[in-house]
Motif scaffolding. Sequence first.
Motif, mmCIF file in Angstrom:
data_model
loop_
_atom_site.group_PDB
_atom_site.id
_atom_site.type_symbol
_atom_site.label_atom_id
_atom_site.label_comp_id
_atom_site.label_asym_id
_atom_site.label_seq_id
_atom_site.Cartn_x
_atom_site.Cartn_y
_atom_site.Cartn_z
ATOM 1 N N CYS A 17 24.596 23.950 -28.714
ATOM 2 C CA CYS A 17 24.803 25.299 -29.240
ATOM 3 C C CYS A 17 26.288 25.531 -29.510
ATOM 4 O O CYS A 17 27.119 25.365 -28.614
ATOM 5 C CB CYS A 17 24.287 26.317 -28.236
ATOM 6 S SG CYS A 17 24.626 28.008 -28.732
ATOM 7 N N ALA A 25 27.731 28.245 -29.861
ATOM 8 C CA ALA A 25 28.201 29.462 -29.187
ATOM 9 C C ALA A 25 28.457 29.221 -27.696
ATOM 10 O O ALA A 25 29.549 29.475 -27.195
ATOM 11 C CB ALA A 25 27.192 30.586 -29.388
ATOM 12 N N CYS A 26 27.431 28.697 -26.984
ATOM 13 C CA CYS A 26 27.590 28.562 -25.534
ATOM 14 C C CYS A 26 27.801 27.113 -25.094
ATOM 15 O O CYS A 26 28.138 26.857 -23.936
ATOM 16 C CB CYS A 26 26.396 29.169 -24.811
ATOM 17 S SG CYS A 26 24.887 28.208 -25.011
ATOM 18 N N CYS A 79 19.032 27.781 -29.527
ATOM 19 C CA CYS A 79 19.496 28.201 -28.203
ATOM 20 C C CYS A 79 19.060 29.643 -27.933
ATOM 21 O O CYS A 79 18.973 30.459 -28.846
ATOM 22 C CB CYS A 79 21.013 28.087 -28.134
ATOM 23 S SG CYS A 79 21.657 28.426 -26.495
ATOM 24 N N CYS A 107 20.668 31.861 -26.466
ATOM 25 C CA CYS A 107 21.764 32.830 -26.578
ATOM 26 C C CYS A 107 21.874 33.383 -27.998
ATOM 27 O O CYS A 107 22.594 34.334 -28.242
ATOM 28 C CB CYS A 107 23.088 32.219 -26.129
ATOM 29 S SG CYS A 107 23.893 31.207 -27.375
HETATM 30 ZN ZN ZN Z 1 23.822 29.004 -26.870
#
Ligand code: ZN
Length: 393
Positions: free
Chosen positions: A91, A93-94, A125, A127
């Motif tokens: 991911c 982002a995370c 993901c 998130c």
């Molecule tokens: Zn993520």
Amino acid sequence: LGRFSFWGEYITGSTFPRVKESPMKFRVQLVVCTAEGQAETSYEVAELEKDYQQIEQLGLTLAEAKHLLKQLQQHLVEQQAAAFVLRRSQCPACGLPFQIKERTTRTVHTLFGTLTLPSPRFFHCRCQTSQATTFRPLPALLTASTTPELLFIETKWASLLSYGLTTRVLKDFLPVDETLNATTVQNHTLAVAQRCEEELGEELVVSADKCPKDGSLSSRLEEPIAVGLDGGYVRDWEQKQCHFEVIVGKSVPANQPAKCFGFVQTYDAKPTRRLGALLQSQGVQDTQPLTFLSDGGETVRNLPGQLHPQATHLIDWFHLTMRVTVLGQYLKGLIRLNREVGEVIQKTLESVKWLLWHGKVDKALARLRDLDQRINHFADSYLRFPQLKNAVQ
Ligand SMILES: [Zn+2]
């Protein structure tokens, strides 16, 4: 002899050591290196066992070369595809790795074989809010099922040979897919042609006033480009009794390689744009004067004006002398009827040819008008007079 001991064995016991000759063994490896050039992983690409008693045993056979290339390609592309997928497997982002939904494969046709590559499907993901729940990274790399290089070679050969022969040639020299057939090559070629056609843009409307007039500074500075044109009739595949005319040409700039082109006037909606694109690819300026050379046929004769406003059109010498020869045949008939008058006309024709060869066009035309008058003497006596008159004019 010591250096042969890698693959031979000494047979001792006789006065001189003899080497027992056995085939040499080779192993071809692919070594993947780090960015710093350190060997990281190695893959066995192929193993070869080669004898060395006869000339035909030297080096790789075509079959071995094709096998080697195919194996190498499979390993290379596998590595590249895996690296591509790896970069997209967590991911952004995370940073968590994506969960795998399923392990699927994807096939890609390359110049060096058809490859099957792992193409995992990941869950998005948690998130992130995404419309789709899963995705596969590999299709972003494999945007087509055939690589551009294979398409290029298929299309290039298909433009020179039949589709069937193209597949045979490719299979002879390259480890392309055994199932490659004429229909596939045809579909690929037509798709590429369609793409070229779309890139060509709209047809140009040629108007003389948009371009510099003859003798303007730019056109006098640039060397004229010679473009040869010829037409030939081809039988229609579907309607066997119909023929259509194919115009082919060759553009020969002074210091550039020549290029060929072709089109069917009754079918092609963009002949001007096509020739323009060809000349442009040869670095020819719009204002550069063109000299068309042709057989002087009716359809070909009208083309230069349509294709280029500043074109000069010349009948090539071969076709020009052919016309003079045809006239000469008629004159033989006149000589049989009246030797004296006939021979005068024949002399006139010979001088026309001489004048044309030396570029004295005005004098040649005057001589032809003279000839045109003189043949009237035979208007009633010569059976083929109408044809002769037509040929002279
Ligand atoms: Zn993520």
